[in-house]
Structures are given as structure tokens and as C-alpha cells.
Design a protein around this motif. Structure first.
Motif, PDB file in Angstrom:
ATOM      1  N   THR A 380       0.692  -1.474   0.007  1.00 43.04           N
ATOM      2  CA  THR A 380       0.157   0.203  -0.178  1.00 43.04           C
ATOM      3  C   THR A 380       0.698   1.380  -0.284  1.00 43.04           C
ATOM      4  OG1 THR A 380      -0.286  -0.162   2.323  1.00 43.04           O
ATOM      5  CG2 THR A 380      -1.868  -1.031   1.216  1.00 43.04           C
ATOM      6  N   LEU A 381       0.082   2.383  -0.017  1.00 43.75           N
ATOM      7  CA  LEU A 381       1.144   3.594  -0.444  1.00 43.75           C
ATOM      8  C   LEU A 381       1.532   4.047   0.711  1.00 43.75           C
ATOM      9  CD1 LEU A 381       1.581   6.129  -2.041  1.00 43.75           C
ATOM     10  CD2 LEU A 381      -0.275   7.149  -0.898  1.00 43.75           C
ATOM     11  N   ASP A 382       1.088   3.505   1.915  1.00 44.47           N
ATOM     12  CA  ASP A 382       1.679   3.792   3.513  1.00 44.47           C
ATOM     13  C   ASP A 382       2.992   3.184   3.817  1.00 44.47           C
ATOM     14  OD1 ASP A 382       0.298   1.723   3.809  1.00 44.47           O
ATOM     15  OD2 ASP A 382      -0.454   2.708   5.879  1.00 44.47           O
ATOM     16  N   GLN A 383       3.137   1.557   3.053  1.00 42.98           N
ATOM     17  CA  GLN A 383       3.629   1.460   3.108  1.00 42.98           C
ATOM     18  C   GLN A 383       5.138   0.811   1.851  1.00 42.98           C
ATOM     19  OE1 GLN A 383       4.119  -0.557   6.050  1.00 42.98           O
ATOM     20  NE2 GLN A 383       2.363   0.340   6.589  1.00 42.98           N
ATOM     21  N   MET A 384       4.407   1.191   0.940  1.00 42.45           N
ATOM     22  CA  MET A 384       5.601   1.257  -0.336  1.00 42.45           C
ATOM     23  C   MET A 384       6.859   1.666  -0.004  1.00 42.45           C
ATOM     24  SD  MET A 384       4.820   4.069  -3.631  1.00 42.45           S
ATOM     25  CE  MET A 384       5.729   5.398  -2.802  1.00 42.45           C
ATOM     26  N   ALA A 385       7.897   2.522   0.707  1.00 42.96           N
ATOM     27  CA  ALA A 385       8.871   3.287   0.713  1.00 42.96           C
ATOM     28  C   ALA A 385       9.849   1.796   1.323  1.00 42.96           C
ATOM     29  CB  ALA A 385       9.395   4.254   1.785  1.00 42.96           C
ATOM     30  N   GLU A 386       9.250   0.686   2.097  1.00 40.99           N
ATOM     31  CA  GLU A 386       9.770   0.027   3.327  1.00 40.99           C
ATOM     32  C   GLU A 386       9.940  -1.329   2.375  1.00 40.99           C
ATOM     33  OE1 GLU A 386       7.367  -0.318   6.460  1.00 40.99           O
ATOM     34  OE2 GLU A 386       7.418   1.476   6.714  1.00 40.99           O
TER      35      GLU A 386
END
Length: 493
Positions: A380-386
Motif C-alpha cells: 500500500t502507499l503508506d508501506q511502499m517505501a519500506e
């Protein structure tokens, strides 16, 4: 040391690795202007052999059609110069590059021209790309046609423009080949044919490996990731010699591929479509298409692609584009999302998208699509960078309607806005098959006019529809009757 110029000049050049061609051009233009000289006065270029593969230098020599001489540091170091530099010595092995190279190329019989032959000492320019270019200018001494550097110099000389008196009877061809995602099954028949018929194949080392089965008996030129202009210059040189050249890109050559840089080099060299060197672009499936096919149907509605690489594009430009498409609710494919040195860009992209999108917006990350180490991650967008993201990854960010079901990422086309899919596809109240939505342009204009007539301010309407105030004002001034006749039946696409 600014002096009146002689008719024949030599330019000594130095630059940071990866300097943009525009930066070098500006530095040279300023240097020539300072001494009242023109490009036509320049008969040769010169630099250190460490720069023998520098694209901007090769492109300048190609554009001007003059030789460029490259000297080893051991040959440059003994040349007396007015501005030696300990920093330059530490990094190159010689206290001077541009001044020493200019004097060497301006001299004769293996001897540099005297210091007084310098009509412009080193002129340094920092370009918009943050890179430095240095130019020194020397008059030929004595004034005569410049000789090739003698063998005692152990120099390398590149003559980008072949002698027209010895040009081959049959001119060559540059084929800009998009090889698709990398698997043989997804390469077009024409792409394979082009590589097979080529005399020379040029490409990034990884791309060369992907077509290894087609390379028997061919000249193969492998280049690194940052040598795009050099690939294009080499392709043109080979084509001028009558060769058929396949310049390959992964995906599509026109989507973040070699088509653009090649045309830049061609135009700078004076090429036109009427030139004897032919150019053919052979399309291939871009990473955007390939990755979308692996995860479902995320691109069914409006979408765009943005590269997060700031090697050639200023970050504020990239950030404005990210913010604009996030607000406009596009499905977005992020190319070049992250590398070993560029790790923060994906975090900044996430931050910009979260200003406009829900945290649970679906995201798919595809790495090495259709290749041996292919991997697919849904997040999801809020987890993307991880997530595990690298240069071989493409990041697909859904819009407000995108869903993930049964392991498939799908963006609805919008049929549910017009049809009741649970009632045998009957049109919804107020809608007509084959006509624009009731909330399409004509319906929206009627609503907008009614709202304005009710006293709602233009600024409030602009805020409600998230549209520019001047656009709302201009739209309200346009009579609806002029648009009504255009709302005819059309295909459902």
C-alpha cells in the motif's frame, strides 16, 4: 590573458564526469566570446585520456567535425602552464588538463606551444547540472594546420566525422531496437530481425546479455549505464562507415530509452531525415506494459509514467510532476525509483502522494519483469517505501478506484458510473448508452451554471472541483448551447 585571436585555435577541455552537453557548450561559448572568436576558428580539441569516453566531449567533436586529441597525464604534466593546480594533480596525475592539452595540441613536432600562445587561460563554468567544465584556448604555433599528436605522446585521437572523400559507397543505418522486458518470448519479430541483420550491436552491458544468442559473428560494443550519449556517438560513427548498427534498449527505445539521446546527437551532427544514414525505431513493450500485465490490469484508465532519476532532471521538476499527477488521480508508474546512491527519492514520492491519496491505495512493485529473478510485491502507499526496491524495479501506484482482488491489481474503466452491473448492465437513472455521462462535460457545465446562479462564488466552485479559478471563470462565460451539438453518440472507449 585575453588577447586578439588568431584564425586557427585549439581548445583544451576538462570537465567533471557526466557533465551535460549543454554545460560544456555554454562554457565553450563563453570562452570563445571572451576572445572574440567563432566556432569556425577552432581546428582541434584536446583533453586528458581519462576523458576519452566522456560523452559531452565526443558529442562536441562530432558536432563541430574536428579532431579531439587525448593525452596521458605523464605527457601533460611537464607542460609549463600559468595556472597549475594541486587539486587537479591529485585527481588526474597532472597539475593541468585544459591549459596543458591546449598547448600540446597547438604545438608541433611533439613540443607544446609556448605559454604566450594561450589566448585564454582556463575558463571555468558550473552548469545547471551542477557539473564543472573548463576551457583554455591556444593559437597554433607556428600558425599552420594542426598535426596529429606524434606517437611519442602515446595519445589517442578521435575524428568523429569521417573523411567524405573516403566515405563508403553505401551509407549505414542505425536501428534503435526496443527488446522488451528481456525474455525472448516478449521480443518482437522485427527486433530480432534487426539484431540479426546488424553488423554492430551497441548497448548497456545488461541488455547485451539479454540478446546474447543473437550476437554470433557481430561486433559488440558494451557501454556502462551513464554512457548514453557515447553509445549514440559510436552508433553514428559506425553508420557513417557503412555499417548497420543495432542500438538496443530494454523496453521501448522511445520510453526512457536510446531514441531521444540518439536524435540529440544526430541533430547536433547536422543529420536530417534526408541524410544517407538511415534511422529506424523498432518499438518494444515498455516496463510499464510488462509489469502491468504481470499484476493484472492497473492501467485500464488514465495513467502516466514518471522517472525518479534526478541525474538529468532537477528534483523540483520531478516533485511538481509527482504532486500534479497524485492530485489528478492518475495511475502512475515510477521508473528508476531507487538505486544504491539514490535512496530518498522514493520516500519523497511517497510523501507527495500521501498528500492526495489514501494510505491504503494499492501499490505493486515488480522487479526484473519476465527475467530470471522476477519478483512481484503488493503493498500500500503508506508501506511502499519500506519494500525492496531497486533500479530494476517498476512501482505501480493505483488511483482512487484501483483494487487488489485475488492477487490481481485492477483499475475499473468506469462502467459502473453509467451501468448497474448487478442489474444485467442496465443504464443508471439519468444515463444514456453511447452518450456522455450526466456528470460529463455538458452535464457538469449545466450544474456549474446552476450553482453560480444560486450565488456560489467562483472561488468556492474552484475549490469544490479542485480546478483553477480562472478556468472556472472562463468556463462560465462560454454558452452551453455551443457545446450541446458535440455530444453525439460515440464508441464506449
Amino acid at each position: 590573458m585575453t588577447q586578439p585571436t588568431a584564425s586557427a585555435l585549439v581548445l583544451g577541455l576538462g570537465c567533471d564526469r557526466g557533465t551535460a552537453f549543454a554545460t560544456l557548450q555554454e562554457a565553450v561559448s563563453q570562452a570563445l566570446h571572451q576572445i572574440g572568436a567563432q566556432v569556425g576558428n577552432v581546428v582541434a580539441l584536446a583533453s586528458i585520456d581519462l576523458k576519452a569516453d566522456e560523452p559531452c566531449l565526443l558529442a562536441l567533436a562530432q558536432q563541430w567535425g574536428c579532431p579531439i586529441h587525448f593525452y596521458p597525464a605523464a605527457v601533460l604534466a611537464p607542460v609549463p602552464v600559468p595556472n597549475p593546480s594541486a587539486t587537479v594533480l591529485r585527481y588526474t596525475g597532472t597539475p593541468s588538463v585544459s591549459e596543458a592539452a591546449a598547448l600540446l595540441a597547438a604545438g608541433t613536432a611533439g613540443q607544446p606551444a609556448p605559454i604566450h600562445a594561450l589566448c585564454l587561460e582556463k575558463h571555468k563554468w558550473r552548469g545547471a547540472d551542477g557539473k564543472n567544465a573548463t576551457v583554455s584556448i591556444a593559437r597554433l604555433h607556428p600558425p599552420m594546420s594542426p598535426s596529429m599528436p606524434p606517437e611519442s605522446h602515446s595519445s589517442m585521437t578521435t575524428s568523429p566525422t569521417p573523411d567524405t572523400t573516403t566515405a563508403p559507397a553505401t551509407a549505414g543505418k542505425i536501428m534503435l531496437v526496443g527488446i522488451g522486458p528481456g525474455s525472448a518470448a516478449h521480443m518482437t519479430a522485427r527486433a530480432r530481425e534487426a539484431i540479426i541483420e546488424a553488423d554492430t550491436v551497441i548497448g548497456y552491458v545488461t541488455y547485451i546479455k539479454l540478446v546474447a544468442d543473437l550476437l554470433d559473428g557481430k561486433e559488440v560494443i558494451r557501454k556502462s549505464m551513464t554512457e548514453e550519449l557515447d553509445r549514440a556517438v559510436t552508433a553514428l560513427e559506425s553508420a557513417r562507415q557503412g555499417k548497420k548498427v543495432a542500438l538496443i534498449s530494454s523496453g521501448d527505445a522511445g520510453v526512457y530509452g536510446m531514441a531521444g539521446p540518439t536524435y540529440e546527437v544526430l541533430f547536433q551532427a547536422g543529420w536530417t531525415p534526408d541524410d544517407s544514414v538511415q534511422v529506424e525505431i523498432i518499438p518494444g513493450a515498455s516496463a510499464l506494459n510488462s509489469c502491468a500485465a504481470l499484476v493484472g490490469a492497473p492501467l485500464t484508465h488514465d495513467f502516466c509514467a514518471i522517472s525518479l532519476s534526478d541525474l538529468l532532471t532537477p528534483w523540483p521538476t520531478i516533485a511538481r510532476r509527482l504532486d500534479a499527477v497524485a492530485m489528478a488521480d492518475f495511475v502512475v508508474a515510477l521508473y528508476n525509483p531507487k538505486s544504491g546512491r539514490r535512496t530518498r527519492q522514493i520516500v519523497e514520492a511517497q510523501r507527495l502522494f500521501l498528500r492526495h491519496r489514501r494510505p491504503d491505495t494499492p501499490v505493486a512493485i515488480v522487479k526484473s519483469a519476465y527475467r530470471r529473478r522476477e519478483s512481484i510485491v503488493f503493498t500500500t502507499l503508506d508501506q511502499m517505501a519500506e519494500a525492496d526496491i531497486g533500479m530494476l524495479s517498476t512501482v505501480l501506484i493505483g488511483n482512487s478506484n484501483t483494487v487488489v482482488r485475488h492477487g490481481l491489481m485492477v483499475t475499473p474503466r468506469g462502467y459502473a458510473n453509467k451501468y448497474d452491473l448487478e442489474q444485467n448492465g442496465e443504464t443508471r437513472d439519468g444515463e444514456k448508452r453511447g452518450r456522455s455521462l450526466s456528470t460529463g462535460l455538458l452535464g457538469w457545465l449545466e450544474t456549474l451554471q446552476a450553482q453560480y446562479a444560486e450565488g456560489i462564488a467562483i472561488e468556492t466552485l474552484a475549490q469544490q472541483y479542485r480546478l483553477p479559478t480562472d478556468y472556472i471563470r472562463a468556463t462560465l462565460l462560454e454558452p452551453i448551447s455551443e457545446l450541446a451539438s458535440t455530444d453525439t453518440a460515440e464508441d464506449e472507449v
